[in-house]
Structure formats: C-alpha cells, structure tokens
Design a protein around this motif. Structure first.
Motif, PDB file in Angstrom:
ATOM      1  N   VAL A 149      29.452 -36.684 -20.848  1.00 19.86           N
ATOM      2  CA  VAL A 149      29.109 -38.058 -20.490  1.00 19.86           C
ATOM      3  C   VAL A 149      28.600 -38.751 -21.747  1.00 19.86           C
ATOM      4  O   VAL A 149      27.772 -38.211 -22.479  1.00 19.86           O
ATOM      5  CB  VAL A 149      28.006 -38.120 -19.402  1.00 19.86           C
ATOM      6  N   SER A 150      29.102 -39.950 -21.981  1.00 20.52           N
ATOM      7  CA  SER A 150      28.637 -40.787 -23.080  1.00 20.52           C
ATOM      8  C   SER A 150      28.063 -42.064 -22.476  1.00 20.52           C
ATOM      9  O   SER A 150      28.725 -42.730 -21.683  1.00 20.52           O
ATOM     10  CB  SER A 150      29.808 -41.128 -24.009  1.00 20.52           C
ATOM     11  N   VAL A 151      26.824 -42.389 -22.843  1.00 17.24           N
ATOM     12  CA  VAL A 151      26.123 -43.534 -22.269  1.00 17.24           C
ATOM     13  C   VAL A 151      25.697 -44.484 -23.375  1.00 17.24           C
ATOM     14  O   VAL A 151      25.160 -44.055 -24.399  1.00 17.24           O
ATOM     15  CB  VAL A 151      24.854 -43.079 -21.502  1.00 17.24           C
ATOM     16  N   SER A 152      25.925 -45.781 -23.162  1.00 12.98           N
ATOM     17  CA  SER A 152      25.382 -46.820 -24.036  1.00 12.98           C
ATOM     18  C   SER A 152      24.267 -47.508 -23.279  1.00 12.98           C
ATOM     19  O   SER A 152      24.396 -47.765 -22.078  1.00 12.98           O
ATOM     20  CB  SER A 152      26.455 -47.856 -24.383  1.00 12.98           C
ATOM     21  N   GLY A 153      23.164 -47.803 -23.974  1.00 17.15           N
ATOM     22  CA  GLY A 153      22.061 -48.440 -23.271  1.00 17.15           C
ATOM     23  C   GLY A 153      21.030 -49.058 -24.176  1.00 17.15           C
ATOM     24  O   GLY A 153      21.145 -49.014 -25.402  1.00 17.15           O
ATOM     25  N   GLN A 154      20.029 -49.626 -23.539  1.00 16.62           N
ATOM     26  CA  GLN A 154      18.892 -50.259 -24.209  1.00 16.62           C
ATOM     27  C   GLN A 154      17.703 -49.319 -24.137  1.00 16.62           C
ATOM     28  O   GLN A 154      17.388 -48.810 -23.066  1.00 16.62           O
ATOM     29  CB  GLN A 154      18.509 -51.564 -23.513  1.00 16.62           C
ATOM     30  N   ALA A 155      17.041 -49.142 -25.271  1.00 15.59           N
ATOM     31  CA  ALA A 155      15.888 -48.249 -25.329  1.00 15.59           C
ATOM     32  C   ALA A 155      14.601 -49.033 -25.508  1.00 15.59           C
ATOM     33  O   ALA A 155      14.588 -50.089 -26.147  1.00 15.59           O
ATOM     34  CB  ALA A 155      16.061 -47.267 -26.481  1.00 15.59           C
ATOM     35  N   GLU A 156      13.540 -48.473 -24.956  1.00 10.80           N
ATOM     36  CA  GLU A 156      12.211 -49.022 -25.189  1.00 10.80           C
ATOM     37  C   GLU A 156      11.207 -47.885 -25.184  1.00 10.80           C
ATOM     38  O   GLU A 156      11.340 -46.923 -24.429  1.00 10.80           O
ATOM     39  CB  GLU A 156      11.845 -50.082 -24.154  1.00 10.80           C
ATOM     40  N   VAL A 157      10.209 -47.993 -26.044  1.00 14.02           N
ATOM     41  CA  VAL A 157       9.155 -46.984 -26.149  1.00 14.02           C
ATOM     42  C   VAL A 157       7.884 -47.583 -25.565  1.00 14.02           C
ATOM     43  O   VAL A 157       7.547 -48.734 -25.836  1.00 14.02           O
ATOM     44  CB  VAL A 157       8.924 -46.576 -27.629  1.00 14.02           C
ATOM     45  N   SER A 158       7.182 -46.780 -24.746  1.00 11.34           N
ATOM     46  CA  SER A 158       5.925 -47.274 -24.170  1.00 11.34           C
ATOM     47  C   SER A 158       4.871 -46.170 -24.196  1.00 11.34           C
ATOM     48  O   SER A 158       5.169 -45.006 -24.414  1.00 11.34           O
ATOM     49  CB  SER A 158       6.130 -47.766 -22.736  1.00 11.34           C
ATOM     50  N   ASN A 159       3.655 -46.586 -23.955  1.00  9.85           N
ATOM     51  CA  ASN A 159       2.519 -45.666 -23.875  1.00  9.85           C
ATOM     52  C   ASN A 159       2.031 -45.591 -22.420  1.00  9.85           C
ATOM     53  O   ASN A 159       0.844 -45.629 -22.143  1.00  9.85           O
ATOM     54  CB  ASN A 159       1.399 -46.132 -24.806  1.00  9.85           C
ATOM     55  N   ASP A 160       2.973 -45.478 -21.500  1.00  7.56           N
ATOM     56  CA  ASP A 160       2.680 -45.421 -20.062  1.00  7.56           C
ATOM     57  C   ASP A 160       2.153 -44.023 -19.728  1.00  7.56           C
ATOM     58  O   ASP A 160       2.922 -43.085 -19.510  1.00  7.56           O
ATOM     59  CB  ASP A 160       3.952 -45.739 -19.284  1.00  7.56           C
ATOM     60  N   ARG A 161       0.831 -43.881 -19.675  1.00 13.31           N
ATOM     61  CA  ARG A 161       0.210 -42.569 -19.479  1.00 13.31           C
ATOM     62  C   ARG A 161       0.551 -41.962 -18.114  1.00 13.31           C
ATOM     63  O   ARG A 161       0.714 -40.748 -17.991  1.00 13.31           O
ATOM     64  CB  ARG A 161      -1.313 -42.658 -19.659  1.00 13.31           C
ATOM     65  N   ALA A 162       0.701 -42.790 -17.095  1.00 10.85           N
ATOM     66  CA  ALA A 162       1.073 -42.271 -15.771  1.00 10.85           C
ATOM     67  C   ALA A 162       2.485 -41.685 -15.805  1.00 10.85           C
ATOM     68  O   ALA A 162       2.738 -40.616 -15.241  1.00 10.85           O
ATOM     69  CB  ALA A 162       0.976 -43.374 -14.718  1.00 10.85           C
ATOM     70  N   LYS A 163       3.415 -42.359 -16.477  1.00 11.16           N
ATOM     71  CA  LYS A 163       4.785 -41.862 -16.578  1.00 11.16           C
ATOM     72  C   LYS A 163       4.823 -40.587 -17.423  1.00 11.16           C
ATOM     73  O   LYS A 163       5.574 -39.659 -17.120  1.00 11.16           O
ATOM     74  CB  LYS A 163       5.700 -42.938 -17.174  1.00 11.16           C
ATOM     75  N   ILE A 164       4.006 -40.514 -18.462  1.00 15.20           N
ATOM     76  CA  ILE A 164       3.931 -39.299 -19.280  1.00 15.20           C
ATOM     77  C   ILE A 164       3.517 -38.116 -18.408  1.00 15.20           C
ATOM     78  O   ILE A 164       4.134 -37.051 -18.452  1.00 15.20           O
ATOM     79  CB  ILE A 164       2.969 -39.488 -20.470  1.00 15.20           C
ATOM     80  N   LYS A 165       2.494 -38.303 -17.603  1.00 15.01           N
ATOM     81  CA  LYS A 165       2.036 -37.220 -16.713  1.00 15.01           C
ATOM     82  C   LYS A 165       3.118 -36.859 -15.696  1.00 15.01           C
ATOM     83  O   LYS A 165       3.312 -35.685 -15.372  1.00 15.01           O
ATOM     84  CB  LYS A 165       0.742 -37.617 -16.023  1.00 15.01           C
ATOM     85  N   GLU A 166       3.838 -37.854 -15.204  1.00 19.92           N
ATOM     86  CA  GLU A 166       4.914 -37.612 -14.236  1.00 19.92           C
ATOM     87  C   GLU A 166       6.052 -36.792 -14.872  1.00 19.92           C
ATOM     88  O   GLU A 166       6.632 -35.921 -14.229  1.00 19.92           O
ATOM     89  CB  GLU A 166       5.463 -38.954 -13.751  1.00 19.92           C
ATOM     90  N   LEU A 167       6.358 -37.059 -16.141  1.00 22.96           N
ATOM     91  CA  LEU A 167       7.467 -36.391 -16.827  1.00 22.96           C
ATOM     92  C   LEU A 167       7.066 -35.070 -17.475  1.00 22.96           C
ATOM     93  O   LEU A 167       7.928 -34.296 -17.893  1.00 22.96           O
ATOM     94  CB  LEU A 167       8.046 -37.314 -17.913  1.00 22.96           C
ATOM     95  N   TRP A 168       5.757 -34.804 -17.542  1.00 17.80           N
ATOM     96  CA  TRP A 168       5.272 -33.600 -18.210  1.00 17.80           C
ATOM     97  C   TRP A 168       5.856 -32.353 -17.542  1.00 17.80           C
ATOM     98  O   TRP A 168       5.911 -32.256 -16.326  1.00 17.80           O
ATOM     99  CB  TRP A 168       3.738 -33.549 -18.163  1.00 17.80           C
ATOM    100  N   SER A 169       6.313 -31.420 -18.368  1.00 17.45           N
ATOM    101  CA  SER A 169       6.890 -30.174 -17.862  1.00 17.45           C
ATOM    102  C   SER A 169       6.620 -29.064 -18.869  1.00 17.45           C
ATOM    103  O   SER A 169       6.192 -29.320 -19.996  1.00 17.45           O
ATOM    104  CB  SER A 169       8.394 -30.336 -17.637  1.00 17.45           C
ATOM    105  N   THR A 170       6.896 -27.855 -18.469  1.00 13.25           N
ATOM    106  CA  THR A 170       6.644 -26.697 -19.335  1.00 13.25           C
ATOM    107  C   THR A 170       7.306 -26.832 -20.714  1.00 13.25           C
ATOM    108  O   THR A 170       6.659 -26.543 -21.720  1.00 13.25           O
ATOM    109  CB  THR A 170       7.085 -25.404 -18.636  1.00 13.25           C
TER     110      THR A 170
END
Length: 160
Positions: A80-101
């Motif tokens: 799969v090849s995807v083109s898109g728009q990127a953005e960087v954030s300091n969303d601490r809740a999303k960081i905790k949600e995405l945190w994994s081993t």
C-alpha cells in the motif's frame, strides 16, 4: 461506487495488517524515508506514529507536510502506498493511548516529555494485493511461456 468502497476497505485492512511502513518526508529537494510502527485508526481517517521531538523528520514535516507512507508485506505480495498530510502534536492523551511495548525501546514511559504524536491524514492510496509469492511466480512463469500478461492479484487507487 461499491468497487471504490471495497478498495477503500481493502486499503485500511492491508495497512492495519502490515503494521509497519516507510515514512517519506522532504528536506528541500531530497526525500528521506525511515521505518515506522503505524497505528492505523480508520474511524479517525488517520495513521498515527510516536516520534521524538529531537528527530529531523519533525522539522521536515513542519517545512513540508506532504508525506508518503509505503507499507509492504513482501512475503505475501501485499503493498500500500499512501499520500497524505502530516502534523506533529504534543497531545499527551493520544501519546498514552498509542503507548505500547515496542515504544519502550525508544522511551522509558509514555510520560517522556520528548515523545510527540505524528498524525498522517491520508489523501489517497494505491494498493497491490496478490495471492502470495509462490502463486504469483507460477502465474508469471505461465505468462512468460504463453506470451500473455499474468493476472497476479488486485490493485486499485482510492481517494481517502
């Protein structure tokens, strides 16, 4: 319309199944790619990554937010090849949600102040989905000796 929905479903399922991709960003005229662990969230029309505030990709994205993702399962002959728009954030809740081993290889905890969320909003995607390496090789060999083109799977392009 149904074919496009089927193609869109296939793109999201392939990205989720493959899980890792190459993220390509621009720095001036140069294109740089690096492997990343993707968190695919179809309901948000997004692919998320955890990244580090000190990485060069964050600066590259700020200057040029158009990026590409390349997912590959070469053993299964699925891409799969995807083109898109990127953005960087300091969303601490999303960081905790995405945190994994696997993130522990890079940071001690989700509370590390250097972690950032990289969100890619896909614009369009192309996919190639074949029945697998052995079947593909057999079909290519048969096509080579019969002077025809092989039918080795499905492909498509979709707006996301």
């Amino acid at each position: 319309m149904a074919i496009e929905k089927d193609d869109l479903d296939r793109v999201w399922k392939l990205m989720d199944k493959i899980g890792f991709c190459m993220l390509a960003t621009r720095e001036g005229d140069d294109i740089r790619s690096r492997p990343m662990a993707a968190h695919v969230v179809r309901g948000e029309n997004a692919v998320y990554f955890l990244t580090d505030v000190t990485s060069h990709k964050d600066d590259e994205i700020e200057a040029e937010p158009n990026v590409a993702l390349a997912f590959a399962d070469s053993g299964g002959q699925k891409y799969v090849s995807v083109s898109g728009q990127a953005e960087v954030s300091n969303d601490r809740a999303k960081i905790k949600e995405l945190w994994s081993t696997p993130a522990k290889a890079w940071w001690d905890s989700a509370d590390d102040p250097a972690i950032r969320v990289l969100k890619i909003t896909p614009k369009d995607a192309q996919y190639w989905d074949s029945p697998g390496t052995v079947v593909s090789y057999v079909k290519m060999l048969a096509a080579a000796v019969s002077d025809s083109r092989p039918e080795i799977g499905d492909s498509g392009k979709v707006r996301m």
